[in-house]
Design an enzyme around this catalytic site. Sequence first.
Site, mmCIF file in Angstrom:
data_model
loop_
_atom_site.group_PDB
_atom_site.id
_atom_site.type_symbol
_atom_site.label_atom_id
_atom_site.label_comp_id
_atom_site.label_asym_id
_atom_site.label_seq_id
_atom_site.Cartn_x
_atom_site.Cartn_y
_atom_site.Cartn_z
ATOM 1 N N ARG A 128 7.760 -12.193 4.194
ATOM 2 C CA ARG A 128 7.140 -10.743 4.068
ATOM 3 C C ARG A 128 5.518 -10.875 4.349
ATOM 4 N NH1 ARG A 128 8.155 -6.635 -0.453
ATOM 5 N NH2 ARG A 128 6.938 -7.898 -1.837
ATOM 6 N N LYS A 145 2.486 -5.405 3.480
ATOM 7 C CA LYS A 145 2.054 -5.215 2.031
ATOM 8 C C LYS A 145 0.264 -5.448 2.237
ATOM 9 C CE LYS A 145 3.170 -6.561 -2.703
ATOM 10 N NZ LYS A 145 3.162 -5.135 -3.157
ATOM 11 N N GLU A 174 8.864 6.390 -0.409
ATOM 12 C CA GLU A 174 8.735 5.605 -1.608
ATOM 13 C C GLU A 174 7.623 6.088 -2.568
ATOM 14 O OE1 GLU A 174 7.995 1.462 -1.178
ATOM 15 O OE2 GLU A 174 6.315 1.953 0.320
HETATM 16 C C1 LIG Z 1 4.753 0.149 -2.460
HETATM 17 C C2 LIG Z 1 5.815 -1.076 -2.857
HETATM 18 N N1 LIG Z 1 6.954 -0.318 -2.411
HETATM 19 C C3 LIG Z 1 7.787 -1.412 -2.881
HETATM 20 C C4 LIG Z 1 7.737 -2.435 -3.633
HETATM 21 C C5 LIG Z 1 8.846 -3.352 -4.296
HETATM 22 O O1 LIG Z 1 8.764 -4.304 -3.309
HETATM 23 P P1 LIG Z 1 9.326 -5.708 -4.254
HETATM 24 O O2 LIG Z 1 10.682 -5.581 -4.704
HETATM 25 O O3 LIG Z 1 9.235 -6.873 -3.200
HETATM 26 O O4 LIG Z 1 8.508 -6.081 -5.465
HETATM 27 C C6 LIG Z 1 6.327 -2.736 -4.105
HETATM 28 C C7 LIG Z 1 6.004 -3.781 -4.987
HETATM 29 O O5 LIG Z 1 5.623 -4.918 -4.351
HETATM 30 C C8 LIG Z 1 5.231 -1.926 -3.453
HETATM 31 O O6 LIG Z 1 4.068 -1.986 -3.689
#
Ligand SMILES: Cc1ncc(COP(=O)(O)O)c(C=O)c1O
Length: 346
Positions: free
Chosen positions: A86, A189, A225
Amino acid sequence: MKETMQKADLNWSELPFDYVRTDCHLEYVYRDGKWDEGSAIEDDKITISVASTCLHYGQECFEGLKVYESKDGRAIAFRPDENARRMAHTAKKAVMVAPPVDLFVDAVDRITKLNRRFIPPYGSGASLYVRPLLIGITGTIGIKPSKEYMLAVLATPVGPYFRTGMKPVRLWVEEEVDRASPLGVGDAKLGGNYTAGLRATYGARDRGFAEVLFLDSKEHKYVDESGSSNFFAITKDGRYVTPKSTSILPSITNKSLMEVARDLKIPVDNRPVEVAELPNFAEAGLVGTATIITPVYAIQHGKKLIQYGNPNDVGPVSLKLRDSLLAIQTGDAPDTHGWTREITLD
Ligand SMILES: Cc1ncc(COP(=O)(O)O)c(C=O)c1O
């Protein structure tokens, strides 16, 4: 535990989701087309040019994953290779150079080993959070990508993200602020995405809600989200539904939970979810590394309050999913998917 090092003197079961300084962080530098061997630095400060692209043009991204101690004292990381991939996806979107998957995974092992006295004990509810950070460090004034990059990796012991832990929370549907656009970088991210969402998150908190639920920015018709997690719901006939959108972060926890759901014979629908559908669901929750699942007992959408249960009860399907994934992450249940990575500590 095989190694003899004394654990840090911390109140493990009361840890917040916050930064606790540990023994060292790692710094790897990409220069002249290659990554160096990386060094462990005791000081928790980094030194970069004041003209670095990360500071001016947001060439900055990060990852986050957890290491749990198992019952028999092993250190177990959850899918670090997925975080590496990622980060590579994010880096591509921001014209940055990502570390190779092997280097990233090795850095997770190394930082865990060096800070092993901060791995919270099994059963404390806490874990060692590993935070790899990638930044452009070339000094420039023009808008251009960096030539040099730093991968800094820190590890810090954390408790649950929401102070309430597994206690259900309320969400606020945000209609005044957009987090990300459909053809933008919401699926990466990048730190900037969090900046974009911050005023909505704190606006929701000021109104007494734990988190904000963002809608798609084009039509405000679909659920995207929250500021820190993906969203899911359980339908009245027991299906796991989670939004498909180009502007949400592809959560590794959600991807894993969809697999766990299938293992448990729970049908999975990864599809656009209309905000108008919210009242039809039986359970709702947030999903991500920080909490696995945070149950949601109510969602405020304009004047409408949608309720899924009472503030003290976690829906049975959410609970089953969360317990099943946590058992894999902590080594309590067999890892039939090959997701966990045992880190040798000695
Ligand atoms: C905006 C956002 N969505 C979703 C997630 C969940 O992703 P993950 O399950 O990879 O931690 C995160 C956390 O990292 C996030 O910051």
